[in-house]
Design an enzyme around this catalytic site. Structure first.
Site, mmCIF file in Angstrom:
data_model
loop_
_atom_site.group_PDB
_atom_site.id
_atom_site.type_symbol
_atom_site.label_atom_id
_atom_site.label_comp_id
_atom_site.label_asym_id
_atom_site.label_seq_id
_atom_site.Cartn_x
_atom_site.Cartn_y
_atom_site.Cartn_z
ATOM 1 N N CYS A 98 0.839 -1.197 0.000
ATOM 2 C CA CYS A 98 0.000 0.000 0.000
ATOM 3 C C CYS A 98 0.878 1.252 0.000
ATOM 4 O O CYS A 98 0.663 2.188 -0.778
ATOM 5 C CB CYS A 98 -0.911 -0.027 1.228
ATOM 6 S SG CYS A 98 -2.096 1.329 1.296
ATOM 7 N N CYS A 99 1.911 1.257 0.861
ATOM 8 C CA CYS A 99 2.828 2.412 0.902
ATOM 9 C C CYS A 99 3.546 2.574 -0.438
ATOM 10 O O CYS A 99 3.815 3.694 -0.876
ATOM 11 C CB CYS A 99 3.868 2.244 2.008
ATOM 12 S SG CYS A 99 3.256 2.616 3.661
ATOM 13 N N CYS A 131 -0.790 8.877 6.952
ATOM 14 C CA CYS A 131 -2.177 8.610 6.581
ATOM 15 C C CYS A 131 -3.029 8.406 7.846
ATOM 16 O O CYS A 131 -2.526 7.936 8.864
ATOM 17 C CB CYS A 131 -2.258 7.349 5.737
ATOM 18 S SG CYS A 131 -1.382 7.450 4.176
ATOM 19 N N CYS A 173 -3.219 4.738 9.906
ATOM 20 C CA CYS A 173 -1.839 4.257 10.062
ATOM 21 C C CYS A 173 -1.027 5.153 10.994
ATOM 22 O O CYS A 173 0.065 4.779 11.419
ATOM 23 C CB CYS A 173 -1.156 4.150 8.714
ATOM 24 S SG CYS A 173 -1.935 2.927 7.651
ATOM 25 N N CYS A 215 8.379 3.997 5.352
ATOM 26 C CA CYS A 215 7.417 3.670 4.305
ATOM 27 C C CYS A 215 8.087 3.362 2.970
ATOM 28 O O CYS A 215 7.431 2.937 2.036
ATOM 29 C CB CYS A 215 6.451 4.827 4.113
ATOM 30 S SG CYS A 215 7.271 6.321 3.534
HETATM 31 FE FE1 SF4 Z 1 -1.308 2.788 2.926
HETATM 32 FE FE2 SF4 Z 1 -1.116 3.222 5.552
HETATM 33 FE FE3 SF4 Z 1 1.055 3.359 3.974
HETATM 34 FE FE4 SF4 Z 1 -0.854 5.244 3.906
HETATM 35 S S1 SF4 Z 1 0.545 4.746 5.620
HETATM 36 S S2 SF4 Z 1 0.125 4.321 2.178
HETATM 37 S S3 SF4 Z 1 -2.729 3.988 4.142
HETATM 38 S S4 SF4 Z 1 -0.173 1.534 4.457
#
Ligand code: SF4
Length: 253
Positions: free
Chosen positions: A118-119, A210, A213, A241
């Site tokens: 996701c990151c 985010c 998170c 990340c």
């Molecule tokens: Fe995805 Fe969480 Fe990373 Fe944002 S912080 S990109 S929602 S995993």
């Protein structure tokens, strides 16, 4: 652009005053230099220093589409105060749609791998898109932010993209403490992210990313404990990340 090399890194490394450093970079590289910010203390201070140095810096942020409403408010405030545009670099909508269809909206709870995926789509890829357009990337990294950032250099060459084009990554406020930053902001009227002033029974936001998170941290917790809190018990978890992971730039991009 030619000229991004160790000699340039060494030349900039010698400029101790961050205002002079940022001013020199923007004057020399124009729109090929940019400040990347997520709305934290160092980002806004760098913008303020640039304007005080007599330049209007190019500024970008990675808009994961999951930022706090207060983060978007801060960018609006910065644009108004300094008369600049904060470029909001967003992820590829088709890739996000597929990721959510395959894994669900909240895949980051499932495993470190899914969180990293996701990151990667929401942060790392848009950041790479931003880096496609610069030769000098000014970041707000500080050595006191976490153990994994302790070895960060002020000026560092990273190899960007499949062609491994050199980009100079500069952290002008590398040695500043949070206290110094807050004092500078108060003295100079620099806009502050509302959540960075939030405090309830000693719990506060150390960093911002985010929603979901990012959570506040308690008085005795490590500085990045609020990120992906459900992974805190994992051994060796560096809580990064991928944006500032040099391996990513050199090997994956
Ligand atoms: Fe995805 Fe969480 Fe990373 Fe944002 S912080 S990109 S929602 S995993």
């Amino acid at each position: 652009m030619a000229g991004i090399d160790e000699n340039l890194a060494a030349e900039f490394e010698k400029i101790a005053d961050p205002k002079e450093l940022i001013g020199t970079i923007v004057r020399r590289f124009g729109d090929r230099a940019a400040i990347g910010t997520s709305g934290q203390l160092t980002g806004t201070v760098m913008i303020d220093l640039a304007v005080k140095a007599g330049v209007k810096p190019r500024v970008f942020t990675i808009d994961t589409l999951r930022l706090f409403p207060e983060t978007y408010e801060l960018f609006d405030e910065i644009e108004k105060k300094y008369g600049i545009k904060v470029e909001r670099i967003q992820p590829d909508p088709a890739k996000i749609q597929k990721m959510v269809a395959d894994n669900g909206e909240y895949l980051f709870f499932d495993s470190k791998e899914k969180q990293a995926f996701c990151c990667h789509l929401r942060k790392v890829e848009p950041n790479e898109k931003a880096l496609d357009t610069v030769d000098v990337w000014m970041t707000g990294l500080r050595v006191d932010q976490s153990n994994s950032r302790a070895g960060t250099k002020k000026c560092e060459i990273i190899l960007h993209g499949p062609a491994k084009r050199p980009v100079l990554k500069v952290a002008p406020l590398l040695d500043w403490s949070e206290k110094q930053l807050r004092e500078y902001m108060a003295a100079n009227g620099v806009p502050m992210h509302k959540l960075l002033n939030w405090n309830q029974d000693g719990w506060y936001y150390e960093s911002l990313g985010c929603v979901i998170c990012t959570t506040p941290i308690g008085p005795n917790e490590p500085r990045r404990a609020g990120r992906w809190r459900w992974f805190n018990s994992l051994e060796g978890d560096d809580k990064e990340c991928g944006i500032h992971n040099n391996k990513t730039h050199k090997d994956e991009v």
